[in-house]
Design a protein around this motif. Structure first.
Motif, PDB file in Angstrom:
ATOM      1  N   VAL A  91       0.854  -1.180   0.000  1.00 17.28           N
ATOM      2  CA  VAL A  91       0.000   0.000   0.000  1.00 17.28           C
ATOM      3  C   VAL A  91       0.894   1.236   0.000  1.00 17.28           C
ATOM      4  CG1 VAL A  91      -1.779   1.288   1.234  1.00 17.28           C
ATOM      5  CG2 VAL A  91      -1.789  -1.210   1.299  1.00 17.28           C
ATOM      6  N   PRO A  92       0.939   1.985  -1.107  1.00 19.72           N
ATOM      7  CA  PRO A  92       1.681   3.245  -1.114  1.00 19.72           C
ATOM      8  C   PRO A  92       0.944   4.266  -0.250  1.00 19.72           C
ATOM      9  CG  PRO A  92       1.161   2.520  -3.340  1.00 19.72           C
ATOM     10  CD  PRO A  92       0.393   1.659  -2.402  1.00 19.72           C
ATOM     11  N   VAL A  93       1.623   4.844   0.710  1.00 24.09           N
ATOM     12  CA  VAL A  93       0.984   5.710   1.696  1.00 24.09           C
ATOM     13  C   VAL A  93       0.988   7.164   1.219  1.00 24.09           C
ATOM     14  CG1 VAL A  93       1.138   6.560   4.059  1.00 24.09           C
ATOM     15  CG2 VAL A  93       1.633   4.170   3.558  1.00 24.09           C
ATOM     16  N   PRO A  94      -0.210   7.777   1.114  1.00 27.07           N
ATOM     17  CA  PRO A  94      -0.274   9.198   0.755  1.00 27.07           C
ATOM     18  C   PRO A  94       0.168  10.063   1.941  1.00 27.07           C
ATOM     19  CG  PRO A  94      -2.389   8.093   0.377  1.00 27.07           C
ATOM     20  CD  PRO A  94      -1.526   7.159   1.145  1.00 27.07           C
ATOM     21  N   ASP A  95       0.792  11.193   1.642  1.00 22.82           N
ATOM     22  CA  ASP A  95       1.240  12.105   2.682  1.00 22.82           C
ATOM     23  C   ASP A  95       0.061  12.708   3.434  1.00 22.82           C
ATOM     24  OD1 ASP A  95       3.905  11.712   2.082  1.00 22.82           O
ATOM     25  OD2 ASP A  95       4.018  13.433   0.722  1.00 22.82           O
ATOM     26  N   GLY A  96       0.248  12.915   4.730  1.00 22.71           N
ATOM     27  CA  GLY A  96      -0.744  13.594   5.550  1.00 22.71           C
ATOM     28  C   GLY A  96      -1.986  12.797   5.869  1.00 22.71           C
ATOM     29  N   THR A  97      -1.939  11.477   5.777  1.00 22.80           N
ATOM     30  CA  THR A  97      -3.109  10.645   6.062  1.00 22.80           C
ATOM     31  C   THR A  97      -2.881   9.839   7.339  1.00 22.80           C
ATOM     32  OG1 THR A  97      -2.241   8.794   4.772  1.00 22.80           O
ATOM     33  CG2 THR A  97      -3.586  10.410   3.590  1.00 22.80           C
ATOM     34  N   PRO A  98      -3.948   9.303   7.916  1.00 22.37           N
ATOM     35  CA  PRO A  98      -3.769   8.430   9.076  1.00 22.37           C
ATOM     36  C   PRO A  98      -2.914   7.199   8.764  1.00 22.37           C
ATOM     37  CG  PRO A  98      -6.057   9.129   8.930  1.00 22.37           C
ATOM     38  CD  PRO A  98      -5.370   9.595   7.684  1.00 22.37           C
ATOM     39  N   LEU A  99      -2.922   6.757   7.509  1.00 26.61           N
ATOM     40  CA  LEU A  99      -2.057   5.627   7.137  1.00 26.61           C
ATOM     41  C   LEU A  99      -0.581   5.989   7.336  1.00 26.61           C
ATOM     42  CD1 LEU A  99      -3.601   4.074   3.899  1.00 26.61           C
ATOM     43  CD2 LEU A  99      -3.409   3.025   6.159  1.00 26.61           C
ATOM     44  N   GLN A 100      -0.231   7.236   7.078  1.00 27.84           N
ATOM     45  CA  GLN A 100       1.148   7.669   7.291  1.00 27.84           C
ATOM     46  C   GLN A 100       1.486   7.649   8.784  1.00 27.84           C
ATOM     47  OE1 GLN A 100       2.262  11.691   6.059  1.00 27.84           O
ATOM     48  NE2 GLN A 100       4.096  10.811   5.103  1.00 27.84           N
ATOM     49  N   ALA A 127      -5.903   2.638  -4.764  1.00 29.34           N
ATOM     50  CA  ALA A 127      -6.579   3.054  -5.986  1.00 29.34           C
ATOM     51  C   ALA A 127      -6.067   4.390  -6.528  1.00 29.34           C
ATOM     52  CB  ALA A 127      -8.080   3.160  -5.731  1.00 29.34           C
ATOM     53  N   ARG A 128      -5.334   5.139  -5.734  1.00 28.90           N
ATOM     54  CA  ARG A 128      -4.842   6.444  -6.185  1.00 28.90           C
ATOM     55  C   ARG A 128      -3.918   6.296  -7.379  1.00 28.90           C
ATOM     56  NH1 ARG A 128      -3.397  10.948  -1.887  1.00 28.90           N
ATOM     57  NH2 ARG A 128      -5.371  10.985  -0.797  1.00 28.90           N
ATOM     58  N   GLU A 129      -4.013   7.271  -8.276  1.00 27.19           N
ATOM     59  CA  GLU A 129      -3.114   7.280  -9.427  1.00 27.19           C
ATOM     60  C   GLU A 129      -1.738   7.745  -8.965  1.00 27.19           C
ATOM     61  OE1 GLU A 129      -2.856   8.959 -13.914  1.00 27.19           O
ATOM     62  OE2 GLU A 129      -4.741   8.423 -12.993  1.00 27.19           O
ATOM     63  N   ARG A 130      -0.728   7.065  -9.438  1.00 26.16           N
ATOM     64  CA  ARG A 130       0.637   7.377  -9.038  1.00 26.16           C
ATOM     65  C   ARG A 130       1.291   8.311 -10.041  1.00 26.16           C
ATOM     66  NH1 ARG A 130      -0.659   6.866  -4.638  1.00 26.16           N
ATOM     67  NH2 ARG A 130      -1.377   4.868  -3.971  1.00 26.16           N
ATOM     68  N   SER A 131       2.044   9.256  -9.506  1.00 25.65           N
ATOM     69  CA  SER A 131       2.813  10.152 -10.358  1.00 25.65           C
ATOM     70  C   SER A 131       4.197  10.315  -9.743  1.00 25.65           C
ATOM     71  CB  SER A 131       2.114  11.509 -10.482  1.00 25.65           C
ATOM     72  OG  SER A 131       1.985  12.100  -9.205  1.00 25.65           O
ATOM     73  N   TRP A 132       5.096  10.834 -10.521  1.00 23.69           N
ATOM     74  CA  TRP A 132       6.449  11.051 -10.026  1.00 23.69           C
ATOM     75  C   TRP A 132       6.431  12.171  -9.009  1.00 23.69           C
ATOM     76  CZ3 TRP A 132      10.149   7.721 -11.004  1.00 23.69           C
ATOM     77  CH2 TRP A 132      10.032   6.897 -12.113  1.00 23.69           C
ATOM     78  N   ARG A 133       7.143  11.949  -7.918  1.00 23.53           N
ATOM     79  CA  ARG A 133       7.291  13.003  -6.925  1.00 23.53           C
ATOM     80  C   ARG A 133       8.746  13.010  -6.451  1.00 23.53           C
ATOM     81  NH1 ARG A 133       4.446  10.892  -1.386  1.00 23.53           N
ATOM     82  NH2 ARG A 133       5.342   8.825  -1.410  1.00 23.53           N
ATOM     83  N   PRO A 134       9.232  14.187  -6.083  1.00 25.15           N
ATOM     84  CA  PRO A 134      10.621  14.251  -5.621  1.00 25.15           C
ATOM     85  C   PRO A 134      10.793  13.467  -4.331  1.00 25.15           C
ATOM     86  CG  PRO A 134       9.560  16.410  -5.466  1.00 25.15           C
ATOM     87  CD  PRO A 134       8.577  15.473  -6.096  1.00 25.15           C
TER      88      PRO A 134
END
Length: 156
Positions: A91-100, A127-134
């Protein structure tokens, strides 16, 4: 007898052109190797195969990362490399979420109201679309199990 005489002007011009081409080709080579996405995928798979509570960090030699539930992509000045995960619980964790928060040590029962809320957050993150991030830090991986939901959280 059939050699080109070295005092001929066209030999010297040809040698100069070959030297310039060689220097140009050497200058175009990357200064560093491409990032090692396979090593990161191995770290994630190793944590996914371990018991709940297992944590690992993996340093990155990349400028940008694209994390997905099935694969990871790393990019730097030398190129872009992708590697697939063997585990299907990533599970890729989005920033600023309870999963983080859970990834960095908060118990799921504290970060979420119920197991259902935890499962929904996991499904949304996958389900979130992934994009390149620094990327400016190491990748953190944690295996979490809460009331029958087993996941491997990953954040870069």
């Amino acid at each position: 007898m059939f050699d080109a005489p070295l005092d001929s002007w066209y030999v010297w011009i040809g040698l100069a052109m070959a030297s310039v081409a060689t220097v140009g080709a050497a200058g175009a080579l990357p200064a560093s190797p491409p990032p090692d996405a396979a090593a990161l995928a191995e770290t994630v798979d190793r944590v996914a195969a371990a018991g709940p509570g297992t944590v690992a960090e993996h340093p990155l030699d990349a400028d940008a990362v694209a994390l997905g539930p099935r694969q990871v992509g790393l990019r730097n000045g030398a190129g872009t490399v992708h590697a697939r995960f063997v585990a299907d619980s990533v599970v890729p964790v989005p920033d600023g979420t309870p999963l983080q928060d859970v990834l960095y040590g908060t118990p799921p029962s504290t970060a979420f109201d119920s197991r259902l809320a935890f499962e929904e957050a996991v499904l949304d993150a996958r389900a979130r679309e992934r994009s390149w991030r620094p990327v400016e830090r190491t990748v953190v991986v944690r295996r979490v199990s809460w009331e029958g939901t087993d996941v491997t959280l990953v954040d870069a």
